[in-house]
Enzyme design. Sequence first.
Site, PDB file in Angstrom:
ATOM      1  N   ASP A  14    -106.256   9.094  31.962  1.00  0.00           N
ATOM      2  CA  ASP A  14    -106.219   7.710  32.431  1.00  0.00           C
ATOM      3  C   ASP A  14    -107.512   7.497  33.211  1.00  0.00           C
ATOM      4  O   ASP A  14    -107.596   7.837  34.388  1.00  0.00           O
ATOM      5  CB  ASP A  14    -104.997   7.480  33.322  1.00  0.00           C
ATOM      6  CG  ASP A  14    -104.909   6.051  33.831  1.00  0.00           C
ATOM      7  OD1 ASP A  14    -105.319   5.128  33.097  1.00  0.00           O
ATOM      8  OD2 ASP A  14    -104.437   5.856  34.964  1.00  0.00           O
ATOM      9  N   GLU A  73    -106.634   6.227  27.256  1.00  0.00           N
ATOM     10  CA  GLU A  73    -106.265   4.817  27.209  1.00  0.00           C
ATOM     11  C   GLU A  73    -107.462   3.978  26.778  1.00  0.00           C
ATOM     12  O   GLU A  73    -108.583   4.208  27.227  1.00  0.00           O
ATOM     13  CB  GLU A  73    -105.791   4.371  28.594  1.00  0.00           C
ATOM     14  CG  GLU A  73    -105.242   2.970  28.634  1.00  0.00           C
ATOM     15  CD  GLU A  73    -104.684   2.619  30.003  1.00  0.00           C
ATOM     16  OE1 GLU A  73    -103.517   2.216  30.059  1.00  0.00           O
ATOM     17  OE2 GLU A  73    -105.416   2.754  31.001  1.00  0.00           O
ATOM     18  N   ASP A 145    -101.511   7.435  38.698  1.00  0.00           N
ATOM     19  CA  ASP A 145    -102.555   7.721  37.710  1.00  0.00           C
ATOM     20  C   ASP A 145    -102.220   8.970  36.891  1.00  0.00           C
ATOM     21  O   ASP A 145    -102.482   9.021  35.690  1.00  0.00           O
ATOM     22  CB  ASP A 145    -103.917   7.882  38.397  1.00  0.00           C
ATOM     23  CG  ASP A 145    -104.370   6.586  39.052  1.00  0.00           C
ATOM     24  OD1 ASP A 145    -104.629   5.616  38.324  1.00  0.00           O
ATOM     25  OD2 ASP A 145    -104.446   6.545  40.299  1.00  0.00           O
TER      26      ASP A 145
END
Length: 186
Positions: A14, A73, A145
């Site tokens: 992430d 992502e 996160d």
Amino acid sequence: MTGEGSATILLGIDPGSRITGYGVVDVATPTPRYVASGCIRIKSDQLAQKLAQVYAGIGELIGLHRPHEIAIEQVFMSKNADSALKLGQARGTAIVCAANHGLEVFEYAPTQIKQAVTGTGAATKEQVQHMVTAILGLDGVPQADAADALAIALTHAYARQGRSLPPSRGRRRSGSRQRWRDYRPS
């Protein structure tokens, strides 16, 4: 655990310019197994140093866990162009690090990740954290996160298996798996 033996290790990332979350899962069996998660905390205010820290942190994780594949992502459109640009730079740095280590990178949109882990593309961060905790049978809730990175790794695990949703969607199949709708914040 490293990528030795029969393990198939996935590293979910992430990306962020201040905090980059990571999640490592072993998918050698149909049920993903938690290996590690955490955050790379960027301590510099200078862009080049921030990106160097992201690169070094991802490189260290690759050396430690020896993942077979990396999932990250995709960039999403933000109302703040500066934030989106910084996110894209951190993301690009992580992708280059993976490529320099000879790893294939798979990308997933935020809505795909939320859909795969919670059953809805509009899930909140808390719902993602809850479902990651339930799916992986964790004792505690990972930082946001890190939970997002684990969700990214799980999404890739499900995609590798040819399914888009975890087995916990709908009727419960085991005691530790729950639907996001069952989540009630403390």
